[in-house]
Design a protein around this motif. Structure first.
Motif, PDB file in Angstrom:
ATOM      1  N   HIS A 182       0.855  -1.193   0.000  1.00  0.00           N
ATOM      2  CA  HIS A 182       0.000   0.000   0.000  1.00  0.00           C
ATOM      3  C   HIS A 182       0.888   1.240   0.000  1.00  0.00           C
ATOM      4  O   HIS A 182       1.731   1.402   0.886  1.00  0.00           O
ATOM      5  N   LEU A 183       0.695   2.114  -0.974  1.00  0.00           N
ATOM      6  CA  LEU A 183       1.523   3.312  -1.117  1.00  0.00           C
ATOM      7  C   LEU A 183       0.668   4.564  -0.961  1.00  0.00           C
ATOM      8  O   LEU A 183      -0.340   4.718  -1.657  1.00  0.00           O
ATOM      9  N   PHE A 184       1.093   5.441  -0.054  1.00  0.00           N
ATOM     10  CA  PHE A 184       0.404   6.720   0.151  1.00  0.00           C
ATOM     11  C   PHE A 184       1.393   7.844  -0.137  1.00  0.00           C
ATOM     12  O   PHE A 184       2.339   8.072   0.629  1.00  0.00           O
ATOM     13  N   GLU A 185       1.174   8.537  -1.239  1.00  0.00           N
ATOM     14  CA  GLU A 185       2.088   9.624  -1.642  1.00  0.00           C
ATOM     15  C   GLU A 185       1.692  10.906  -0.918  1.00  0.00           C
ATOM     16  O   GLU A 185       1.143  11.836  -1.504  1.00  0.00           O
ATOM     17  N   GLU A 186       1.989  10.922   0.376  1.00  0.00           N
ATOM     18  CA  GLU A 186       1.558  12.037   1.229  1.00  0.00           C
ATOM     19  C   GLU A 186       2.558  12.276   2.357  1.00  0.00           C
ATOM     20  O   GLU A 186       3.384  11.419   2.671  1.00  0.00           O
ATOM     21  N   LYS A 187       2.425  13.433   2.977  1.00  0.00           N
ATOM     22  CA  LYS A 187       3.185  13.729   4.187  1.00  0.00           C
ATOM     23  C   LYS A 187       2.703  12.823   5.312  1.00  0.00           C
ATOM     24  O   LYS A 187       1.583  12.294   5.278  1.00  0.00           O
ATOM     25  N   ALA A 188       3.529  12.699   6.330  1.00  0.00           N
ATOM     26  CA  ALA A 188       3.195  11.817   7.451  1.00  0.00           C
ATOM     27  C   ALA A 188       1.903  12.247   8.146  1.00  0.00           C
ATOM     28  O   ALA A 188       1.065  11.409   8.491  1.00  0.00           O
TER      29      ALA A 188
END
Length: 231
Positions: free
Chosen positions: A209-215
Motif C-alpha cells: 500500500h503506497l500513500f504519496e503524502e506527508k506523514a
C-alpha cells in the motif's frame, strides 16, 4: 493477541515538526557539508564545529513538538503491538508517548565517551562543549552514528522486521543504508505500507500500500486501512 506493527520512520516525519533534514539541499545541512559535521573525519578535523552543530540541533529539538504523524503511531498502540525503528536522532517519538522506540542512528540527547563507546550519558540541556569529559577523562562526543560508522542496532532492527505482521514505512526515501534494507527482511505474507510525498521504488508484492503524502495526512489514511483490513 495484538498483531505486531513494525514501523520504520525517517526524516520526513520530524521535518513536519520543524527539524531540518540535510537531504533537502543537495547534501548541505544548515549550510555545512554533512561530512564536516557528521563523520569521524569531520570530528578529528574540527571537533568544536561538530559540537556546535549538534548543540544547535538540540536547541532546535527543544523548541519543536511532536506532530500528528507521531501521535497517530501512539494511537495505534490501542490496537497493535507497535515497535518503532527510527532513523531520526530526535526524541519526538518518545515525547509523543510511543512505548517502544529503537534509534538506529543514535540519540541527540545523549553523549558518549571518545575512549569507551559503552560509556553513554543522558543530556538534560542542549550544550556539549570541549572539556566535557567522561568518567575516564576523555572528551565526550554526540552519541550519533556518523557516516562511515557501524550501526550497532541494525541486527535487532532486522530481527524486528522478520517478526512483523505488518510493516509501515513513514517519511523516509529508503536510500540510506543499511536502514533501507529492512524492507527486505519483512516476511512475504506481511503487508507493507509506505507513506512519503516522494515515494521510493518498491518491488511489487502482494498487500503493498503506497500513500504519496506527508506523514501528518497520510497517517490518518493508514489508521483507517489498518483498522479496516489488518486488525
Amino acid at each position: 493477541m495484538k498483531k505486531r506493527l513494525v514501523v520504520l520512520t525517517g526524516a520526513g516525519i520530524s521535518a513536519e515538526s520543524g527539524i531540518a533534514t540535510f537531504r533537502d539541499s543537495n547534501g548541505l545541512w544548515e549550510g555545512h557539508d554533512v561530512m564536516e559535521v557528521a563523520s569521524p573525519q569531520g570530528w578529528r578535523k574540527n571537533p568544536e564545529l561538530v559540537l556546535d552543530f549538534y548543540n544547535q540541533r538540540r536547541k532546535n529539538a527543544h523548541e519543536v513538538r511532536p506532530n500528528a504523524g507521531h501521535l497517530a503511531l501512539v494511537e495505534l498502540e490501542q490496537d497493535f503491538n507497535v515497535r518503532i525503528i527510527t532513523q531520526n536522532v530526535d526524541d519526538l517519538h518518545e515525547r509523543a508517548g510511543s512505548s517502544i522506540v529503537m534509534h538506529l542512528h543514535g540519540k541527540l540527547f545523549e553523549s558518549r565517551s571518545t575512549l569507551d563507546e559503552r560509556l553513554i550519558y543522558p543530556m538534560k540541556g542542549w550544550e556539549l562543549n570541549i572539556g566535557d569529559k567522561c568518567e575516564r577523562g576523555s572528551q565526550l562526543r554526540p552519541n550519533i552514528v556518523w557516516f562511515g560508522e557501524a550501526v550497532p542496532m541494525m541486527e535487532k532492527a532486522m530481527e524486528e522486521a522478520l517478526k512483523a505482521d505488518v510493516f509501515l514505512v513513514v517519511g523516509t526515501s529508503l536510500v540510506v543504508y543499511p536502514a533501507a534494507s529492512l524492507v527486505d527482511f519483512v516476511p512475504d505474507e506481511a503487508p507493507i505500507i509506505v507513506v512519503d510525498p516522494n515515494l521510493p521504488y518498491m518491488r511489487p508484492r502482494p498487500n503493498l500500500h503506497l500513500f504519496e503524502e506527508k506523514a501528518t495526512t497520510g497517517m490518518e489514511k493508514v489508521k483507517q486501512l489498518l483498522r479496516e483490513k489488518y486488525l
